[in-house]
Design an enzyme around this catalytic site. Structure first.
Site, PDB file in Angstrom:
ATOM      1  N   GLY A  11       0.811  -1.224   0.000  1.00  0.00           N
ATOM      2  CA  GLY A  11       0.000   0.000   0.000  1.00  0.00           C
ATOM      3  C   GLY A  11       0.840   1.266   0.000  1.00  0.00           C
ATOM      4  O   GLY A  11       2.003   1.257   0.400  1.00  0.00           O
ATOM      5  N   ARG A  15      -3.086   7.969   3.709  1.00  0.00           N
ATOM      6  CA  ARG A  15      -3.413   8.811   4.862  1.00  0.00           C
ATOM      7  C   ARG A  15      -2.179   9.430   5.524  1.00  0.00           C
ATOM      8  O   ARG A  15      -2.283  10.337   6.329  1.00  0.00           O
ATOM      9  CB  ARG A  15      -4.213   7.982   5.891  1.00  0.00           C
ATOM     10  CG  ARG A  15      -5.625   7.664   5.430  1.00  0.00           C
ATOM     11  CD  ARG A  15      -6.270   6.552   6.239  1.00  0.00           C
ATOM     12  NE  ARG A  15      -5.842   5.213   5.832  1.00  0.00           N
ATOM     13  CZ  ARG A  15      -6.300   4.079   6.362  1.00  0.00           C
ATOM     14  NH1 ARG A  15      -7.192   4.121   7.307  1.00  0.00           N
ATOM     15  NH2 ARG A  15      -5.853   2.904   5.934  1.00  0.00           N
ATOM     16  N   LYS A  22       4.539   4.050   3.135  1.00  0.00           N
ATOM     17  CA  LYS A  22       4.250   3.947   4.568  1.00  0.00           C
ATOM     18  C   LYS A  22       5.178   2.982   5.299  1.00  0.00           C
ATOM     19  O   LYS A  22       5.670   3.301   6.379  1.00  0.00           O
ATOM     20  CB  LYS A  22       2.790   3.540   4.773  1.00  0.00           C
ATOM     21  CG  LYS A  22       2.424   3.413   6.240  1.00  0.00           C
ATOM     22  CD  LYS A  22       0.948   3.452   6.494  1.00  0.00           C
ATOM     23  CE  LYS A  22       0.247   2.241   5.976  1.00  0.00           C
ATOM     24  NZ  LYS A  22      -1.187   2.276   6.320  1.00  0.00           N
ATOM     25  N   ASP A 104       2.224  -2.334   8.349  1.00  0.00           N
ATOM     26  CA  ASP A 104       1.987  -1.092   9.091  1.00  0.00           C
ATOM     27  C   ASP A 104       1.542  -1.366  10.531  1.00  0.00           C
ATOM     28  O   ASP A 104       0.960  -0.511  11.176  1.00  0.00           O
ATOM     29  CB  ASP A 104       0.971  -0.202   8.356  1.00  0.00           C
ATOM     30  CG  ASP A 104      -0.431  -0.824   8.297  1.00  0.00           C
ATOM     31  OD1 ASP A 104      -0.577  -2.016   8.614  1.00  0.00           O
ATOM     32  OD2 ASP A 104      -1.374  -0.094   7.933  1.00  0.00           O
ATOM     33  N   GLY A 139     -11.395  -3.078  11.385  1.00  0.00           N
ATOM     34  CA  GLY A 139     -12.479  -4.002  11.093  1.00  0.00           C
ATOM     35  C   GLY A 139     -13.062  -4.513  12.409  1.00  0.00           C
ATOM     36  O   GLY A 139     -12.335  -4.752  13.359  1.00  0.00           O
ATOM     37  N   ASN A 227      -1.704   4.347  10.277  1.00  0.00           N
ATOM     38  CA  ASN A 227      -2.322   4.800   9.030  1.00  0.00           C
ATOM     39  C   ASN A 227      -2.103   6.284   8.774  1.00  0.00           C
ATOM     40  O   ASN A 227      -2.117   6.719   7.637  1.00  0.00           O
ATOM     41  CB  ASN A 227      -3.823   4.514   9.046  1.00  0.00           C
ATOM     42  CG  ASN A 227      -4.093   3.028   9.167  1.00  0.00           C
ATOM     43  OD1 ASN A 227      -3.562   2.230   8.395  1.00  0.00           O
ATOM     44  ND2 ASN A 227      -4.878   2.643  10.147  1.00  0.00           N
ATOM     45  N   ALA A 380      39.386  31.820  22.963  1.00  0.00           N
ATOM     46  CA  ALA A 380      38.064  32.083  22.381  1.00  0.00           C
ATOM     47  C   ALA A 380      38.207  32.570  20.946  1.00  0.00           C
ATOM     48  O   ALA A 380      39.107  33.349  20.634  1.00  0.00           O
ATOM     49  CB  ALA A 380      37.344  33.136  23.209  1.00  0.00           C
ATOM     50  N   ASN A 386      40.752  25.625   7.382  1.00  0.00           N
ATOM     51  CA  ASN A 386      41.171  24.337   6.804  1.00  0.00           C
ATOM     52  C   ASN A 386      40.857  24.224   5.315  1.00  0.00           C
ATOM     53  O   ASN A 386      41.272  23.281   4.667  1.00  0.00           O
ATOM     54  CB  ASN A 386      40.514  23.176   7.556  1.00  0.00           C
ATOM     55  CG  ASN A 386      39.003  23.219   7.486  1.00  0.00           C
ATOM     56  OD1 ASN A 386      38.414  24.292   7.377  1.00  0.00           O
ATOM     57  ND2 ASN A 386      38.372  22.069   7.536  1.00  0.00           N
ATOM     58  N   SER A 405      43.358  34.294  21.868  1.00  0.00           N
ATOM     59  CA  SER A 405      41.996  34.448  21.340  1.00  0.00           C
ATOM     60  C   SER A 405      41.995  35.027  19.935  1.00  0.00           C
ATOM     61  O   SER A 405      42.894  35.779  19.557  1.00  0.00           O
ATOM     62  CB  SER A 405      41.194  35.383  22.247  1.00  0.00           C
ATOM     63  OG  SER A 405      41.052  34.782  23.508  1.00  0.00           O
TER      64      SER A 405
HETATM   65  C1  UD1 Z   1      -6.775  -3.613   7.826  1.00  0.00           C
HETATM   66  C2  UD1 Z   1      -7.873  -4.662   7.977  1.00  0.00           C
HETATM   67  C3  UD1 Z   1      -8.730  -4.302   9.188  1.00  0.00           C
HETATM   68  C4  UD1 Z   1      -7.861  -4.245  10.425  1.00  0.00           C
HETATM   69  C5  UD1 Z   1      -6.666  -3.305  10.248  1.00  0.00           C
HETATM   70  C6  UD1 Z   1      -5.682  -3.516  11.374  1.00  0.00           C
HETATM   71  C7  UD1 Z   1      -8.418  -5.528   5.745  1.00  0.00           C
HETATM   72  C8  UD1 Z   1      -9.396  -5.472   4.624  1.00  0.00           C
HETATM   73  N1  UD1 Z   1      -8.677  -4.718   6.781  1.00  0.00           N
HETATM   74  O1  UD1 Z   1      -7.400  -2.364   7.561  1.00  0.00           O
HETATM   75  O2  UD1 Z   1      -9.729  -5.293   9.378  1.00  0.00           O
HETATM   76  O3  UD1 Z   1      -8.650  -3.822  11.518  1.00  0.00           O
HETATM   77  O4  UD1 Z   1      -5.965  -3.588   9.001  1.00  0.00           O
HETATM   78  O5  UD1 Z   1      -4.611  -2.613  11.317  1.00  0.00           O
HETATM   79  O6  UD1 Z   1      -7.487  -6.289   5.696  1.00  0.00           O
HETATM   80  N2  UD1 Z   1      -1.877  -3.685   1.542  1.00  0.00           N
HETATM   81  C9  UD1 Z   1      -1.339  -4.298   0.431  1.00  0.00           C
HETATM   82  N3  UD1 Z   1      -2.058  -4.328  -0.726  1.00  0.00           N
HETATM   83  C10 UD1 Z   1      -3.290  -3.787  -0.830  1.00  0.00           C
HETATM   84  C11 UD1 Z   1      -3.856  -3.161   0.313  1.00  0.00           C
HETATM   85  C12 UD1 Z   1      -3.129  -3.133   1.493  1.00  0.00           C
HETATM   86  O7  UD1 Z   1      -0.217  -4.807   0.490  1.00  0.00           O
HETATM   87  O8  UD1 Z   1      -3.883  -3.867  -1.933  1.00  0.00           O
HETATM   88  C13 UD1 Z   1      -1.094  -3.642   2.793  1.00  0.00           C
HETATM   89  C14 UD1 Z   1      -0.785  -2.237   3.249  1.00  0.00           C
HETATM   90  O9  UD1 Z   1       0.481  -1.811   2.738  1.00  0.00           O
HETATM   91  C15 UD1 Z   1      -0.750  -2.366   4.761  1.00  0.00           C
HETATM   92  C16 UD1 Z   1      -1.679  -3.534   5.041  1.00  0.00           C
HETATM   93  O10 UD1 Z   1      -1.840  -4.231   3.822  1.00  0.00           O
HETATM   94  O11 UD1 Z   1       0.543  -2.683   5.240  1.00  0.00           O
HETATM   95  C17 UD1 Z   1      -3.035  -3.088   5.582  1.00  0.00           C
HETATM   96  O12 UD1 Z   1      -3.669  -2.221   4.650  1.00  0.00           O
HETATM   97  P1  UD1 Z   1      -4.483  -0.946   5.108  1.00  0.00           P
HETATM   98  O13 UD1 Z   1      -5.021  -0.291   3.899  1.00  0.00           O
HETATM   99  O14 UD1 Z   1      -3.694  -0.138   6.047  1.00  0.00           O
HETATM  100  O15 UD1 Z   1      -5.711  -1.645   5.872  1.00  0.00           O
HETATM  101  P2  UD1 Z   1      -6.589  -1.053   7.057  1.00  0.00           P
HETATM  102  O16 UD1 Z   1      -7.608  -0.132   6.470  1.00  0.00           O
HETATM  103  O17 UD1 Z   1      -5.739  -0.545   8.121  1.00  0.00           O
HETATM  104 CA    CA Z   2      -3.571  -0.159   8.331  1.00  0.00          CA
END
Ligand code: UD1
Ligand code: CA
Length: 459
Positions: A11, A15, A22, A104, A139, A227, A380, A386, A405
């Protein structure tokens, strides 16, 4: 049973509003992803670590170019966490269990993961949950009449009753590898974000009669997701607090554990004392009884016993000898070797300089590319000139030299031992040992001199 760890890091982190992906945002001086990796590597059942990258994949991969134990997978388009895990499937052919971690979620400790793994039956799907005072953005865990986990609902897809649920998905899933492919293939992007949610595998597993084990973490703060900048700062504070508590339990004394930041490793001897707002970076070693004043910053330094670092000094890649005194407001740059019992005072800058035992530069000086003997007094305002605009040159000063000084030492230049240099001199040639050397235009006084007077002129 072995475990393949899949870390999702594709991702962008919209945000965060930062061009840096990130998972490369720093926490305690290291990328978020490095923290997740460190915990994953400590799991004894670990077979292979997979990382799914996408946004700025090259930057993320090159940040971990030294780590030969990782298997990289690319998710070209970020179509959700379920789609991300799907990219790792070719590497999971021989996997038995798959632990999915989010890049993350950086604070999780290996022993917490270990407890989760051990409490999840081998044939079950395990997920970590937690009760958060502010579940916003996570979630929600949906449970049935017998408190069994039915599924996970992303916040944006929740009804208002579901949104009120305080138990959240912390984003850590343990999956049996055999049915995983078919679950991932059946995910539908039928949700508010139009993404393939990994979290939907929970309901699919249940529908197939696979037991679902919800493991509630006693300290859900450990699974804090990053996030936005506010959550990054909260994670940093949590991490720093844990780290400083550990140092204090090992005997470090500090005025305020909330105001010490360690971005690296700190070794320390007995009875060291740290005032508030100190930042330690890289690898720093303190001998016994070292005192560090408020607001000092130390990066990659060796500090011997009984050294006193006075407030607001900045020390980088330097070595400070026993009982030396640095600061306040000193800048000790890379390659500075400050001898035992030496003093470097306010607004003094040193760079690639050796200051011998017991020597003093107490006020307002620049000492660069210099080798200064023992018992030297730098007055001082002394400056080693240099740089000639093209090259750097060295200044050599023998033992017991007294530099008056406001002297400029135009390098390359050597000052013999025991020499005294008169204040205000510009030294451009080597100075012999002993004796007095000065370059100064003679002082004169003009008696009865009248300065100009203001005359009244019409404007
Ligand atoms: C996600 C969870 C949520 C949970 C929260 C906990 C899902 C759908 N939701 O939400 O239930 O409460 O984490 O922190 O899983 N990423 C990818 N590819 C993508 C999308 C995301 O690799 O297509 C990676 C991001 O880089 C990140 C991680 O997955 O490291 C989580 O993605 P993020 O978009 O932050 O999910 P949340 O909305 O936090
Ligand atoms: Ca997240």
């Amino acid at each position: 049973m072995t475990i393949d760890v899949v870390i999702l890091a594709a991702g962008k982190g919209t945000r965060m509003r930062s061009p840096l992906p990130k998972v490369l945002q720093p926490l305690a001086g290291r990328p978020l992803l490095a923290h997740v990796l460190a915990s994953a590597r400590q799991l004894p059942e670990r077979r292979q670590i997979h990382i799914v990258v996408g946004y700025a994949a090259t930057a993320v991969r090159s940040a971990f170019a030294q780590d030969g134990d990782l298997l990289w997978h690319e998710q070209e388009e970020q179509r959700g966490t379920g789609d991300a895990v799907r990219q790792a499937l070719p590497g999971l052919q021989h996997a038995e269990r798959v632990l999915v971690l989010y890049g993350d979620v950086p604070l999780l400790r290996a022993d917490t993961l270990q407890q989760f793994i051990h409490s999840t039956p081998a044939n079950a799907l395990g997920l970590c949950t937690g009760l958060l005072p502010d579940p916003c953005g996570y979630g929600r865990i949906l449970r049935g009449a017998q408190a069994e986990v039915l599924g996970i609902r992303e916040e944006r897809d929740c009804s208002s009753a579901e949104r009120a649920v305080a138990e959240v998905n912390l984003g850590i899933l343990l999956l049996p590898a055999a049915p995983l492919r078919s679950w991932l293939e059946r995910l539908q992007p039928s949700n508010a974000q139009g993404e393939y949610y990994l979290t939907d595998v929970v309901a699919l597993a249940r529908a197939e009669g696979v037991p679902v084990h919800g493991h509630r973490l006693p300290d859900p703060e450990e699974a804090l997701g990053v996030n936005d900048p506010a959550q990054l700062a909260a994670a940093e504070r949590y991490y720093q607090r844990q780290q400083v508590q550990e140092l204090m339990r090992a005997g470090l004394r500090c005025a305020d554990p909330e105001r010490l930041d360690l971005r690296g490793t700190l070794q320390f001897g007995a009875d060291c004392w740290i005032e508030p707002n100190v930042i330690i970076e890289g690898k720093v070693c303190l001998g016994d009884r070292v005192r560090i004043g408020a607001g000092a910053i130390l990066r990659d330094c060796e500090i011997a016993a009984d050294v006193e670092i006075l407030p607001y000094s900045l020390l980088e890649e330097a070595s400070i000898g026993a009982a030396a005194r640095i600061g306040p407001f000193a800048r000790i740059r890379p390659g500075s070797l400050i001898g035992a019992h030496a003093h470097v005072g306010n607004f003094v800058e040193t760079k690639k300089t050796i200051l011998g035992e017991g020597s003093k530069a107490n006020h307002l000086s620049y000492l660069g590319d210099a080798e200064i003997g023992r018992g030297v007094n730098i007055g001082a305002g002394v400056i080693t000139c240099n740089y000639d605009g093209v090259h750097k040159h060295r200044t050599l000063i023998g033992d017991q030299v007294f530099v008056g000084s406001d002297t400029q030492l135009v390098a390359p230049v050597a000052i013999g031992s025991g020499a005294t240099i008169g204040a205000g001199s510009t030294i451009t040639r080597d100075v012999p040992a002993g004796g007095l050397t000065l370059s100064r235009s003679p002082q004169k006084s003009i008696p009865h001199w009248q300065g100009p007077k203001k005359t009244c002129t019409p404007s």
